[in-house]
Design a protein around this motif. Structure first.
Motif, PDB file in Angstrom:
ATOM      1  N   THR A   1       0.812  -1.219   0.000  1.00 30.68           N
ATOM      2  CA  THR A   1       0.000   0.000   0.000  1.00 30.68           C
ATOM      3  C   THR A   1       0.843   1.266   0.000  1.00 30.68           C
ATOM      4  O   THR A   1       0.349   2.317  -0.408  1.00 30.68           O
TER       5      THR A   1
ATOM      6  N   ALA B   1      -3.055  -3.181   4.595  1.00 30.15           N
ATOM      7  CA  ALA B   1      -4.341  -3.607   4.048  1.00 30.15           C
ATOM      8  C   ALA B   1      -5.471  -2.894   4.789  1.00 30.15           C
ATOM      9  O   ALA B   1      -5.265  -2.337   5.869  1.00 30.15           O
TER      10      ALA B   1
ATOM     11  N   ARG C   1      -1.823   3.223  -2.043  1.00 26.87           N
ATOM     12  CA  ARG C   1      -2.861   2.531  -2.798  1.00 26.87           C
ATOM     13  C   ARG C   1      -3.715   1.725  -1.823  1.00 26.87           C
ATOM     14  O   ARG C   1      -3.483   0.536  -1.612  1.00 26.87           O
ATOM     15  N   PRO C   2      -4.719   2.342  -1.214  1.00 22.49           N
ATOM     16  CA  PRO C   2      -5.620   1.603  -0.332  1.00 22.49           C
ATOM     17  C   PRO C   2      -6.364   0.535  -1.118  1.00 22.49           C
ATOM     18  O   PRO C   2      -6.758   0.769  -2.268  1.00 22.49           O
ATOM     19  N   PRO C   3      -6.576  -0.651  -0.530  1.00 21.75           N
ATOM     20  CA  PRO C   3      -7.234  -1.729  -1.276  1.00 21.75           C
ATOM     21  C   PRO C   3      -8.666  -1.415  -1.671  1.00 21.75           C
ATOM     22  O   PRO C   3      -9.169  -1.930  -2.664  1.00 21.75           O
ATOM     23  N   ASP C   4      -9.347  -0.552  -0.904  1.00 22.09           N
ATOM     24  CA  ASP C   4     -10.739  -0.245  -1.213  1.00 22.09           C
ATOM     25  C   ASP C   4     -10.899   1.128  -1.845  1.00 22.09           C
ATOM     26  O   ASP C   4     -12.013   1.614  -2.016  1.00 22.09           O
ATOM     27  N   GLY C   5      -9.765   1.754  -2.188  1.00 20.41           N
ATOM     28  CA  GLY C   5      -9.832   3.070  -2.798  1.00 20.41           C
ATOM     29  C   GLY C   5     -10.072   4.203  -1.824  1.00 20.41           C
ATOM     30  O   GLY C   5     -10.211   5.355  -2.239  1.00 20.41           O
ATOM     31  N   GLY C   6     -10.103   3.931  -0.518  1.00 18.35           N
ATOM     32  CA  GLY C   6     -10.354   4.972   0.470  1.00 18.35           C
ATOM     33  C   GLY C   6      -9.065   5.516   1.055  1.00 18.35           C
ATOM     34  O   GLY C   6      -8.129   5.847   0.326  1.00 18.35           O
TER      35      GLY C   6
END
Length: 231
Positions: free
Chosen positions: A180, A231, A201-206
């Protein structure tokens, strides 16, 4: 032919355990050519965070490392204050805390990645927060960073240059490449304000939780760490 008997040799086997990555005691991988800055005699001043830290992480008790802002997604920039009396060293020494290294380290078992900023002289105040885009000090020009979320990291008073204008810090490549925490970039060294950007780069786009901490190395260097969840 008569078979020959080979005597058995009894010996002691020593198993060596090696870490996945070689990291310093403050959790960052040393740069390939780290400079050893002289020790400082400045007294450490307990920091005051503008947002109360979360519960102390167990790793905060290891060595001199301590949490100054606990795991959370900062709705506004998290600021940790350190009063610094300028000049910190008499002439011809540098008047402000001087950045001497930037290092990175990944901690998959603990679930975070780390970037550290090490200073010769007292620890400056610092501020970390999410921004739509990281811009340079003074000019306000956009800073190119990978990822979909961006952290601004600012120190004051501090500098990353010497009296001749040359850089003072050993730094890693701009591309970090952790799950991330993708990269970092300098964003300015202007009138006592030193700033950087982190590309995430957050996994959920947040937005990812972050944690701030400090430590003092055996040579007296003061280190500020920015931790980002993997994560």
């Amino acid at each position: 032919m008569t078979p020959q008997r080979v005597p058995l040799l009894a010996g002691l086997v020593v198993l060596l355990a090696a870490a996945c990555t070689s990291t310093g005691h403050d959790g960052a991988t040393p740069a390939t050519s780290a400079a050893a800055p002289p020790a400082t005699t400045a007294a450490a001043t307990p920091p005051a965070a503008t947002t109360p830290p979360a519960a102390t992480d167990p790793s905060a008790t290891a060595g001199s490392w301590r949490v100054t802002w606990g795991w959370a997604v900062p709705a506004s920039p998290a600021r940790v204050r350190h009063p610094v009396r300028v000049p910190v060293t008499p002439a011809p020494g540098e008047p402000l805390p001087v950045l001497v290294s930037v290092q990175t380290g990944d901690h998959p078992a603990e679930g975070f990645s780390r970037i550290t900023f090490a200073f010769h002289g007292p620890t400056p105040s610092y501020q970390v927060g999410y921004v739509p885009q990281v811009v340079t000090e003074g000019r306000g020009a956009p800073v190119a960073l990978p990822g979909t979320a961006y952290l601004s990291v600012r120190f004051d008073p501090a500098q990353a240059h010497d009296a001749r204008g040359g850089g003072t810090a050993d730094v890693p490549p701009a591309a970090i490449g952790y799950p991330t925490l993708l990269g970092w970039a300098a964003a300015g060294d202007f009138e006592g304000h030193l700033s950087f950007g982190l590309g995430l780069r957050p996994p959920d786009g947040g937005r990812l939780p972050v944690r701030l901490g400090e430590s003092t190395r055996p040579d007296g260097t003061h280190v500020v760490s920015v931790d980002v969840r993997r994560a």
